[in-house]
Structure formats: structure tokens, C-alpha cells
Design an enzyme around this catalytic site. Sequence first.
Site, short mmCIF file in Angstrom:
data_model
loop_
_atom_site.label_atom_id
_atom_site.label_comp_id
_atom_site.label_asym_id
_atom_site.label_seq_id
_atom_site.Cartn_x
_atom_site.Cartn_y
_atom_site.Cartn_z
N CYS A 2 0.87 -1.19 0.00
CA CYS A 2 0.00 0.00 0.00
C CYS A 2 0.89 1.22 0.00
CB CYS A 2 -0.85 0.04 1.27
SG CYS A 2 -1.79 -1.45 1.54
N ARG A 27 1.43 1.67 -6.06
CA ARG A 27 1.63 0.68 -5.01
C ARG A 27 0.34 -0.06 -4.65
NH1 ARG A 27 6.24 1.26 -2.17
NH2 ARG A 27 5.33 0.26 -0.36
N TRP A 74 -3.69 -1.71 -1.22
CA TRP A 74 -3.59 -2.94 -1.99
C TRP A 74 -3.92 -4.02 -0.98
CZ3 TRP A 74 -3.06 -4.96 -6.71
CH2 TRP A 74 -2.61 -6.28 -6.81
N ASN A 98 1.09 0.15 5.96
CA ASN A 98 1.51 -0.65 4.81
C ASN A 98 2.29 -1.83 5.38
OD1 ASN A 98 4.34 -0.23 2.59
ND2 ASN A 98 2.71 -1.70 2.45
N GLY A 99 1.88 -3.06 5.01
CA GLY A 99 2.59 -4.23 5.51
C GLY A 99 1.63 -5.32 5.90
N GLU A 483 9.58 -20.75 -19.20
CA GLU A 483 9.38 -19.37 -18.74
C GLU A 483 10.44 -18.44 -19.34
OE1 GLU A 483 7.02 -17.88 -17.54
OE2 GLU A 483 7.80 -16.10 -16.56
N LYS A 487 9.36 -15.25 -21.62
CA LYS A 487 9.78 -13.88 -21.30
C LYS A 487 10.42 -13.22 -22.52
CE LYS A 487 7.99 -13.19 -18.54
NZ LYS A 487 7.06 -13.85 -17.77
N GLU A 490 7.80 -12.50 -25.23
CA GLU A 490 6.84 -11.46 -24.85
C GLU A 490 7.37 -10.05 -25.05
OE1 GLU A 490 3.96 -12.75 -21.21
OE2 GLU A 490 6.08 -12.76 -20.73
N HIS A 506 14.27 -34.92 -30.54
CA HIS A 506 13.09 -35.28 -31.32
C HIS A 506 12.58 -34.10 -32.16
CE1 HIS A 506 13.01 -39.06 -29.25
NE2 HIS A 506 13.00 -38.44 -28.09
N LYS A 605 -2.04 -7.19 -19.61
CA LYS A 605 -1.68 -7.74 -18.29
C LYS A 605 -2.74 -8.74 -17.83
CE LYS A 605 0.80 -7.88 -14.56
NZ LYS A 605 1.98 -8.72 -14.76
C1 G6P Z 1 -1.49 -12.54 -19.62
C2 G6P Z 1 -0.27 -11.86 -19.03
C3 G6P Z 1 0.71 -12.91 -18.50
C4 G6P Z 1 0.01 -13.84 -17.51
C5 G6P Z 1 -1.24 -14.47 -18.11
C6 G6P Z 1 -2.06 -15.18 -17.07
O1 G6P Z 1 -1.13 -13.22 -20.77
O2 G6P Z 1 0.36 -11.05 -19.99
O3 G6P Z 1 1.79 -12.27 -17.84
O4 G6P Z 1 0.90 -14.85 -17.12
O5 G6P Z 1 -2.08 -13.45 -18.67
O6 G6P Z 1 -2.54 -14.23 -16.16
P1 G6P Z 1 -2.94 -14.52 -14.67
O7 G6P Z 1 -3.37 -13.16 -14.15
O8 G6P Z 1 -4.09 -15.47 -14.72
O9 G6P Z 1 -1.78 -15.07 -13.97
#
Ligand code: G6P
Length: 610
Positions: A2, A27, A74, A98-99, A483, A487, A490, A506, A605
Site C-alpha cells: 500500500c 503501489r 492494496w 503498509n505491511g 518461462e 519472457k 513477450e 526429437h 496484463k
Molecule cells: C497474460 C499476461 C501474463 C500472464 C497471463 C495469465 O497473458 O500477460 O503475464 O501470465 O495473462 O494471467 P494470470 O493473471 O491469470 O496469472
Amino acid sequence: MCGIVGYVGSASSAPILIDGLRRLEYRGYDSAGLAVHGSRAIEVRRAVGKLRNLEAALAERPLDGHVGIGHTRWATHGRPSEVNAHPHVAGPIAVVHNGIIENHLELRRRLVAAGCTIASDTDTELVAHLVHLEVERGKDLESAVRAALGEVRGAYAIAVLSSREPDRIVVAKASSPLVVGLGDGENFCASDIPALLPYTKRMLFLEDGEMAVIEAGAVQVTTIAGKPVERAPRVIDWSPVMAEKAGYKHFMLKEIFEQPRALEDTLRGRLDRENGDIHGHEIGLSDADARAIDRVVLLACGTSHHAALAGRYFIEALAKVSTSVEIASEFRGRDAVIRPGDLVIAVSQSGETLDTLIAAKEAKAKGAKVLSIVNVIDSAIPRMSDATFYTHAGPEIGVASTKCFSTQVANLLMFSIWLGRRRDTLSPARAAELVEGLARLPQTMKDVLSGTRQLVANLARRYVDARDVLFLGRGLSFPIALEGALKLKEISYVHAEGYAAGEMKHGPIALIDNRVPVFVLLPKDSHHERSLSNLQEAKAREAIVIGIATEGDEQARTVSDDLVEVPDIAEELTPFLTVLPLQLYAYYVADFKGTDVDQPRNLAKTVTVE
Ligand code: G6P
């Protein structure tokens, strides 16, 4: 995570507090509030949602006063609602925080037994009551805060007002950030530098275990135990935009470096180090339920799906429950078999991804229990789940998920330890080792981040023009290979493939030539020898081989063109370390290419479409 802010001076405090909160909105942004000393008492305004809702409330009922505190929330304890929004009031006391207070359950029980009426579900309100009780015993505000904090365990940055001492704010800090801004005849406090930059560049940084009494003409710092502290102010020369990202060029880089903190917050209050166990009440299953689980089905998308793949290894290895991992959109696409004894775990940062939400609902309709692992409190998935084991990574702004991935993996590991102990498939000694390893992990991650950053940036510079990049791993390193590739795709738009190292022969081996960098994840684990063979296979086809290996692994050093070393650690903990250089690599390639790192093209996002 927060944001808090405070003002003491001769100006009207509300506009300054609102302006500070706007700069702290990154935040957290699910509710906000102000408390200001009015002519007779403290007045509070709170509103759910973005700051503009609080501004609308203030336009209707303005606040007038020269001393006040503010908060943007938050949620961590209690859903976003007006009653859970800060400031929290008890008698003459108002608190913003906050915490996370670790011993909130125990404090709540004690306060209720002492006759306090607790209005909200938050841990923060408990602090307000504790301070109030001390004031009732005759203490001044400073001593009351000091005494109250003696009872509190956990992380906090708090700012406290008392209507009986209208000329001051008392602040205190343990683990959560807090700065004091020094003005001319006015002083400030805030969670972070950016809130204060338009008003002053002279800042006092409080250390953990310190508190301060802030008045218009003076700031006095002491330890919470009561020892005076001499602290020289520092002059900050950041621009406000830089400051919002804490000096990092992008939110993604900031979030990569925030991972040790995110892990610490996620582990807080959950590791039972005394008994080598996990405090599992949030998991929502009794010990008998845990023993009765027939099968676990993990549902997720994107990065969360990769965390779920790591989760499968943990659950099968530690709790011996047969586990499958489903891409949520594919699970929905067929009539998957779900039986009443199944536990479905939905993993999602946002808690709003539509495919994951619908898949979890379908599973629930077929009789499964749904546990969710989510970062955004009270989002759609937690609301439909039987229980939610939250990650506490704080808001993630960069579209490419980093800190949320690590905290999801942490929750899945904690869940598996908890389950393994209940099913007697994990010995107390091994569980204790893992719990201790988790407790040490934030520091180890910090060391890896600072130790590999420059080396990885150099690699990114060298291979920035590669058209294809491969990532290979076995066992727990396989999801990390996936992953690493995701990354890179993306944010840098480079074609990348993550592959199970044993599958390379394969198919993807056909891609390899002397222009293809191949990252091989080969920490010292039960797959090490075979991963080393795969590395040699790639090398024999003239690939550029970048090994991610355990410190002192001479075989890996001999065959790799470049080597990134991580400390030796228990096999289950390797993903937390090996993912870091891959996140950094993707980041630096994207940065060198000049792409929009935080908001890459075509991506969102949170994906709330099917
Ligand atoms: C979108 C985001 C990814 C995320 C995915 C799943 O594609 O760009 O970064 O991993 O959604 O989202 P979630 O909120 O369900 O983890």
C-alpha cells in the site's frame, strides 16, 4: 503493498495528501482514505476504487486541517471495501499502515476479549485498538505507539494521529518502506520518495525498528525501543518519473529486483520454523481432507501455467499425489474428467483471467474443491474458490510477469510441504530443511540478482541479434526453460522455444547451428548428468551454449561458451534462482532492442476474453 503519506504544517493538508497518494497509486489502488485533524476531532473520508472516488467524496464533504495522513490500499487482509479502507479509527486514534501483521489472529482474539469492537477485517485496525488501549492507560501518543508495537509481529510502516495531540504524526517502520520529508515549517512522511518530491528533496530515511515524531518545526527519530537516533538528511535529485520506478528504467526491471521482497512478504507468517511445517489455515482443508485427496489438477495460463508445472513436481515429489497441469483454455475445450475427490488449484496473478475462471467454475460444478493461488485479493477467482492461498507480491505493473511467478512457485512449494506432512509422505527432517531453505531464499535471490546482472546484460548485448533462442531444462528446470522462452518472446519479439532437454533430439535439434544461442539449465540436481549430455549434444552441433549451472560445476564450465552460476541449493529451490538470469536476459535484450518493455505490443496484463 500500500502507499501511505502524511503532512504536518500550515497549509491545508488534504490537497497535499491527495497529490502524494496519486504518486503512490502504483503501489495499490483498490481503495483510499484520509484522516485530518479538524477543528475539534479527527475527520475521516474513505472510498473504494481509484483515488478519483476519494476525491469525489472530498468534493462533497471537504476536509479542512493542517495535519493529516492518507492511504492508498492494496488489500492483503480483508476485501476491498469502504470499511476495510484506511485510515482505521479507534477512539481518538487514526492509523494508516503498509505491511502485514503476522500475529493478527492472536491480536484480534485478545482485543475482542478485552471488549474492543472491531469493525473491519483488516490487520491494521488492530494496531489502532492497541494504541487506543495504551492511550487509555494514560500514555502520550509516542509512548502508546511504542508500547503497542511491542505486541505486533510482522511488517509495517505506520502513521498514527491522536485527536488529543493535534500537532503531530507518529510514524514507525519495520520491513516496509518509510521516508520522512523535511520542509520549511512543514514536514512530511510517505512510503516512497515520489510522493514527496514536489514538496521537498530533503529526506530522512528510517531504518527498520525506528520511529519518528513529526511536527511542523521538528522531527525526532528514536528506535522503537526508545533510544534517540541521530540521522542526517539526504538530498534526492530524482525526477518524479524516475522515482516512481525507484530509479529503475522500467517497472519490469524494478519488479525483477523486487523479488526477494515479494518472496519475504509471501513467506511471512506461513513458515513454521519451530516444527518444520507450514501454517496452512488459508489452504482451507482439514488434515483429513488433505489425506483424502485423490488427485490434484492445476489450472492456469501463461506464466502462471509455468508456475503450475513446477507445482506438479512439488506435489508429486513431496506429497505423492497424482497431479496434472492444464492450460485453462484447453481444459475448458474438452469434457475433462473431474471427480469429487479431486482438488483443483487455479493459479492466477490477476484472479481475473477468464479462461482460468471459467475452467475453475466448470471443475467446481463437477464436484471438485477449488483452491486458488492468486495475487489480487478478492478478484473473481478467489470469490468463486473454496479457499485462496494468496501470494503477496504487491501490484505487478510490467505486463511480463516476474515477481508474481516466484511467489506462485513459493506458494505451491509451501502447499506441497503442508500436504506432504499431513499425508506422512514427507519426513519432518526433510520438511524442516525445505522450510529453512525457503526462509533463506530472499537473501540468496538478492545475491544472485546482484551477482549476475552485469554478466547477463553483457550476454544480452552479445546475442541481441539472434533470431532464434532455445531454452532447455529437465525436471524442475523444464518449466523454467519454458518461462525463459516466454519472457524473451513477450518483450523482445525474438523467436524462442522452451523445451524439455530430453526432447531436443526429437525436433528442435534441427534448428541448431552456430547462430543459435542455447540456454541449458543444469543446476546440480538429480538430472544433472543427463542435462550435461544434452548440453554436449547442442555443443556438437556448433550451438552457442550458455550454461546456467551451480557454482563450481567444472564440467559445465568446460563445455559452455558462457556460464552463469547460481549458488548450490536444495533441488526444490533451484527454480527460484535459475529463473532470475533468464528474466534479466529477456529484459536486457528487449531494452537493447528498444521495445516497449512494460507494455509489449499485442499483450495485456489481464486477459478477460476467451
Ligand atoms: C497474460 C499476461 C501474463 C500472464 C497471463 C495469465 O497473458 O500477460 O503475464 O501470465 O495473462 O494471467 P494470470 O493473471 O491469470 O496469472
